[in-house]
Design a protein around this motif. Sequence first.
Motif, PDB file in Angstrom:
ATOM      1  N   ASP A  43       0.729  -1.182  -0.210  1.00  0.00           N
ATOM      2  CA  ASP A  43      -0.021   0.241   0.058  1.00  0.00           C
ATOM      3  C   ASP A  43       1.020   1.302   0.003  1.00  0.00           C
ATOM      4  OD1 ASP A  43      -2.178  -1.739   0.021  1.00  0.00           O
ATOM      5  OD2 ASP A  43      -2.765  -1.146   1.871  1.00  0.00           O
ATOM      6  N   ARG A 288      -8.595   3.817  -0.147  1.00  0.00           N
ATOM      7  CA  ARG A 288      -7.424   3.322  -1.262  1.00  0.00           C
ATOM      8  C   ARG A 288      -6.162   3.623  -0.458  1.00  0.00           C
ATOM      9  NH1 ARG A 288     -10.194   6.562  -6.374  1.00  0.00           N
ATOM     10  NH2 ARG A 288     -11.942   5.112  -6.714  1.00  0.00           N
ATOM     11  N   THR A 294      -5.019   9.349  -4.496  1.00  0.00           N
ATOM     12  CA  THR A 294      -5.934   8.433  -4.872  1.00  0.00           C
ATOM     13  C   THR A 294      -7.305   9.011  -4.531  1.00  0.00           C
ATOM     14  OG1 THR A 294      -6.315   7.392  -2.701  1.00  0.00           O
ATOM     15  CG2 THR A 294      -4.532   6.403  -3.979  1.00  0.00           C
ATOM     16  N   TRP A 304     -18.466   4.068  -7.964  1.00  0.00           N
ATOM     17  CA  TRP A 304     -18.425   3.621  -6.595  1.00  0.00           C
ATOM     18  C   TRP A 304     -19.815   3.290  -5.793  1.00  0.00           C
ATOM     19  CZ3 TRP A 304     -19.169   4.698  -1.491  1.00  0.00           C
ATOM     20  CH2 TRP A 304     -18.363   4.002  -0.632  1.00  0.00           C
TER      21      TRP A 304
END
Length: 350
Positions: A43, A288, A294, A304
């Motif tokens: 990440d 995210r 992001t 979404w």
Amino acid sequence: MTTSGGETGRTAQVLTVGQLFLDLVYAQMPRPPQPGEEIWTADFGWGPGGVANAAIAAARLGARTAMCAAAGDDALSSLCRARLSDEAVDISGIRTLPGWALPVTASLGYDADRALVTGGTPAPVPVEEIVLDAPDAEVAALDLKVLSLPWARAASARGTRIFADIGWDGSERWDPADLDALDACHAFLPNEVEAMSYTKTDAPLQAARALAERVPLVVVTLGARGAVAVDSATGEEAAMAPVPVRARDATGAGDVFGAAFMVASLTQWPLRERLDFAGLVAAITVSRPGGASTAPGTSDLLPWLDAHPETDRGRFSFLRDPLAQVGRLPFVPTTENSHREHHNHQETRP
């Protein structure tokens, strides 16, 4: 003045002013690294940070966005300029300072929080001077502690609505004099600790009401619990329930929320819908990895919501119609928006 789209009005809809960084974001770390240890995380994200967080988020939502900051003549400054240009942010207000290198911040996320390490030095030219390079805009975001009052008052007189926030008071004195520049602002967006500490109140809504006696619009953010807001110009009060998501990285979430709320203020949505929109954009961002880099674009919002029907339940119907019909937010024309909001601002400042 004519915009690139041929519309007569302001150069920018949204202006952000402040310190620029290069951000390196490491999220979902199992623990902080120990001396001699290397930790990997998938990440990860990078991009222009600081004042650029809000600029990129606003531009992705379709607002004509400009940024005013200092940059160096180093390679990382060039990298950030290129990334901002790719995001359609107007960087004509970025001033190059020869011999100075852009600071780099590493955000290390673990235990549902983050630690920051910054390498470099602050810009050697103060924001109060940098802001003199700023283009005209409908709304502008600045830190209250570095707000240039002469510039702010002149910009406000031209119809620019200034949205201010304020950083943590390291002295913990919470001196009310820190808020004196609110007199030149349209909105104030502190977090709940800041709001209650400055107003000596015990609840976020009580703090928002107290602050709304000094500035037309107050939004007090509550982290994962949402936000409360008071608009003294219209008499509206609203509480925003959080948008439920699995948070993976909260880096820059406050900047993204503030940017989305400013963008929503270019529409005629009522206060509650503006808050819900900002909450949605911030929630998608924290779900995210990579921090504010992001932040979603306008085209990301309906997909979404369609993928999370339990989140919608009619709450975002005000957003679905314009996005489904024209693919963009229902911005009010520049001249009408500026005239209406400047009139409301003047009414709160007899």
